[in-house]
Design a protein around this motif. Structure first.
Motif, short mmCIF file in Angstrom:
data_model
loop_
_atom_site.label_atom_id
_atom_site.label_comp_id
_atom_site.label_asym_id
_atom_site.label_seq_id
_atom_site.Cartn_x
_atom_site.Cartn_y
_atom_site.Cartn_z
N ALA A 633 0.82 -1.22 0.00
CA ALA A 633 0.00 0.00 0.00
C ALA A 633 0.85 1.27 0.00
O ALA A 633 0.44 2.30 -0.53
N THR A 634 2.05 1.20 0.58
CA THR A 634 2.90 2.39 0.69
C THR A 634 4.04 2.39 -0.33
O THR A 634 4.84 3.32 -0.36
N SER A 635 4.10 1.37 -1.19
CA SER A 635 5.19 1.26 -2.16
C SER A 635 4.92 2.11 -3.40
O SER A 635 3.90 1.95 -4.07
N GLU A 636 5.85 3.00 -3.72
CA GLU A 636 5.73 3.80 -4.94
C GLU A 636 5.86 2.90 -6.16
O GLU A 636 5.29 3.19 -7.23
N ASN A 637 6.60 1.83 -6.01
CA ASN A 637 6.76 0.88 -7.12
C ASN A 637 5.42 0.28 -7.53
O ASN A 637 5.03 0.26 -8.70
N PHE A 638 4.70 -0.25 -6.55
CA PHE A 638 3.41 -0.87 -6.84
C PHE A 638 2.37 0.17 -7.25
O PHE A 638 1.45 -0.14 -8.02
N LYS A 639 2.49 1.37 -6.75
CA LYS A 639 1.58 2.43 -7.18
C LYS A 639 1.74 2.72 -8.66
O LYS A 639 0.75 2.94 -9.38
N LEU A 640 2.98 2.72 -9.14
CA LEU A 640 3.23 2.96 -10.56
C LEU A 640 2.67 1.81 -11.41
O LEU A 640 2.10 2.03 -12.48
N ILE A 641 2.84 0.58 -10.93
CA ILE A 641 2.31 -0.59 -11.63
C ILE A 641 0.79 -0.51 -11.72
O ILE A 641 0.19 -0.78 -12.76
#
Length: 753
Positions: A633-641
């Motif tokens: 939830a706090t990962s910028e990586n997964f947010k971009l995905i």
């Protein structure tokens, strides 16, 4: 494997007995083997419907509602892009919309004959249309557009409207090719020479057409090809389009009445459920080859989606898989043999596309593909034999935070039914677990992403490695009591931390394994929101054995759904699949790609739960899930995905294209520019080093090809954000102290600061 068949032997014999007793129903005295013999078609129609009704798990009633479904599927299959039939044809056909059920029961071929003859007539007329359209240059300065959402488009009211539709379809296809030629020309004018990117620079086919070539500035010399005028490029492109259409209609001409009758038959079988299909003799032969595990070509499975051919799966170890550029979800637009002219395959039958892509080992095929983000690129692949070895289990070791973990990849639940001593997934997984234990691993990640299933008995064997004895899966056949398959061996091969990785393409047997591990709370299921959702079992039945008169000719085979399986908690995996304990965003998160998105899929239901005892040795189970969810939830990586996935979903709904050259190029450039934002996804590195087990190191020292395969796999693992999070979960499941000395100091490596 679509069918889970080893458990079905007893039930298959029951079905055999029923049909053999009734074979006199079908014993026509047919002497001719003529491919257009209507008596053979009637025999096939009667035989198929009888076998399905007697053997299918839940046969649909052949009534007016059934008839309407067949009508819709069949007409769409004949003319998916609505470029052959006129509205007047549809008006005439619609009279039979509620009569097909009666015609099936009466072995009446009137509707099929009418549509077949009309299609042949309209195809002949269409040849003149495209030839006339391509005789004169296109005017790409006109401000007009074309919508490729054929499903919502009306049929042409008359020949004038139909010609206009052909004109715009051809113009769009030609414009796309012309844009590519202009770009190449512009690069030549600038003195730019295209060179292939290195393997490190081309990652998983994520780059756009602007990024895919590596461009270097070189002076233009007199040896360079003379630049062509726009008129010359336009003419070349039109000629190429005509050649593609000539080939397409050449393929159509090669099809006989039997080929089209197979389309009709499959429109009937599909109304029972999406996995009940008829195999014509040639298709049965291809099916047998695919079941053998030895494929020749590029190593990709294809599926038809409306007018397009889509990559549904890459075969591990195959040329396409090794090349790293093609991926599931890519749409094949054109196919070229080596340096030959690309042939447009949009609208072409799947079998014909496959024929173009297949070829002898060592030959080159070039695919023009549309990526899931809308960008278009050309991918060169050298054909090869897809080795069966790469469909087997393999494992790797990684050290993280002072602990040693094993990653096991299972591409298929394979088994050799003819040889009890042959390899099967259950025995191979057990062997890999034993090898990993000997090197002192502290946790296991079992990766069944993209695993389409296979043998049900191997699921029981594999699940049994991680639990005490107990139920693994429940099976239900029509009209029979449920059966429960048990692991009866109370020996546990691995009782430590366990994570199962799944995605949208984990299906059938993969879902049963994940469901069993989840119901026992034996391990954490991590991956896509839910798995594919195929909770049915199919049998492939050779139809020739039911007819005594050999003069009929080859009747092909039927694949029909005979059973459903259920979790030990009683719920079916059908439609709903298995929901992950930890959901990780992925590129396909918002696309409709599961069983639940397939028309006429069998429903979800529930039966009584089996008796089982939840695993009580995972004291950090809930904590591990909570920690993982918080990280994601706090990962910028997964947010971009996730942002990329939403963009891809929005692109899939964009079906309108400008036929103005400047506007078309501007739109393509805009797409490519937006795609660049997501380029870091393909450049992610998790800073972990994966390596082979000792026994495999010895093998790779002797086998250069195997060494290359393992190096590529380990490289892919080192760039896999999903595997990294699975290993983080293993950390959280640990009950022993964890050293943090090996933790990377790099944060948010994917997103630029």
């Amino acid at each position: 494997m679509n069918a889970i068949i080893n458990f079905m032997k007893r039930h298959y014999k029951i079905l055999l007995t029923i049909v053999v007793l009734s074979v006199t129903l079908f014993a026509f005295n047919i002497k001719s083997k003529n491919e257009s013999d209507p008596d053979k078609d009637r025999l096939l129609l009667e035989l198929l419907t009888f076998v399905i009704e007697k053997g299918h798990y839940s046969p649909a009633a052949i009534d007016d509602s059934f008839s309407k479904g067949v009508y819709k599927d069949y007409i769409q299959a004949l003319d998916p892009s609505k470029r052959f039939f006129l509205q007047s044809d549809i008006d005439e056909f619609s009279k039979y919309e509620t009569q097909i059920d009666d015609q099936i029961l009466n072995k009446d071929l009137t509707f099929f004959s009418l549509t077949y003859e009309r299609l042949m007539k309209r195809m002949e007329e269409s040849k003149k249309l495209y030839q006339a359209i391509l005789e004169v240059p296109f005017d790409f300065t006109i401000d007009e557009s074309f919508n490729t959402d054929y499903e919502k488009a009306p049929y042409a009211k008359n020949e004038i409207e139909l010609k206009e539709r052909w004109r715009k379809q051809i113009k769009l296809s030609t414009l796309s090719s012309l844009t590519d030629r202009i770009k190449i020309q512009e690069n030549k004018a600038k003195g730019i020479v295209e060179e292939a990117k290195s393997e490190d620079e081309v990652e998983d086919g994520q780059l756009s057409i602007e990024e895919a070539p590596k461009t270097v500035q070189k002076p233009v010399t007199k040896d360079h090809e003379k630049l062509k005028s726009f008129a010359e490029l336009e003419k070349e492109t039109r000629e190429s389009s005509k050649k593609s259409l000539d080939e397409y209609f050449g393929f159509m001409k090669d099809l006989n009445r039997n080929d089209w009758f197979s389309v009709y038959i499959n429109s009937i079988t599909a109304r029972f459920d999406p996995h009940t299909n008829y195999f014509a003799p040639d298709e049965k032969e291809r099916f047998d080859v695919s079941m053998s595990g030895k494929l020749e070509g590029i190593g990709a499975r294809l599926q038809k989606k409306n007018d397009f051919t889509e990559i549904s799966e890459l075969i591990s170890g195959g040329p396409a898989w090794r090349g790293k550029k093609l991926e599931a979800g890519d749409v094949i637009m054109k196919v070229a043999q080596g340096d030959g002219e690309p042939v447009d395959v949009v609208g072409m039958r799947l079998d014909d596309v496959v024929k173009k892509i297949k070829g002898p080992k060592g030959s080159e095929v070039r695919l023009t593909v549309k990526k899931v983000d809308g960008t278009i690129t050309v991918i060169s692949i050298i054909r090869d034999i897809v080795e069966i070895e790469e469909t087997y289990v393999k494992s790797s070791i990684v050290t993280k935070n002072g602990l040693k973990y094993g990653v096991i990849y299972l591409p298929k639940f394979y088994i050799d039914f003819e040889n009890k001593n042959g390899r099967d997934a259950g025995k191979d997984i057990a062997l890999e677990v034993d090898r990993l234990k000997k090197v002192g691993i502290d946790g296991i990640v079992l990766d069944v992403r993209d695993d389409g299933g296979g043998s049900l008995s191997t699921v029981v064997d594999i699940a049994g490695l991680f639990i005490d004895e107990g139920p693994i899966v429940q099976i239900k056949s029509a009209g029979r009591k449920k059966e429960v398959l048990y692991d009866r061996d109370n020996k546990i091969e691995w009782d430590g931390p366990l994570v199962i990785m799944v995605n949208n393409f984990s299906a059938s047997a993969s879902e049963i394994l994940a469901a069993a591990i989840q119901d026992y709370k034996r391990g954490v299921i991590i991956g896509s929101k839910q798995t594919y959702g195929k909770g049915t079992v199919q049998n492939v039945i050779d139809l020739n054995q039911f007819v005594r008169n050999s003069s009929v000719g080859d009747l092909g085979a039927l694949k029909t759904t005979t059973q459903k399986f259920y979790r030990i908690n009683g719920g079916s995996t059908q439609l709903e699949g298995v929901s992950s304990d930890v959901v990780m965003p992925d590129r396909y998160a918002y696309l409709k790609m599961g069983e639940r998105d397939v028309e006429n899929a069998m429903p979800w239901d529930k039966i009584d739960a089996a008796v089982y005892k939840v695993w009580d040795k995972n004291e950090n189970f809930n904590k591990a899930i909570t920690n993982s969810r918080n990280r994601i939830a706090t990962s910028e990586n997964f947010k971009l995905i996730d942002e990329n996935a939403k963009w891809i979903d929005s692109r899939s709904a964009d079906n309108t294209y400008s036929l103005n050259l400047d506007k078309f190029r501007a739109a393509q450039k805009e797409i490519e520019e937006k795609a660049k934002k997501y380029k870091p996804i393909s450049q992610y590195k998790n800073n972990l080093e994966f390596y082979s087990l000792p026994y495999e190191v010895e093998q790779t020292n002797k086998d250069v090809v195997l060494k290359e395969k393992r190096e590529r796999w380990h490289e892919a693992l080192s760039k896999d954000i999903y595997v990294e999070e699975a290993l983080n979960v293993l950390d959280d499941l640990q009950t022993k102290p964890i050293s943090k000395k090996n933790v990377s100091s790099k944060k948010d490596k994917l997103v630029k600061s």
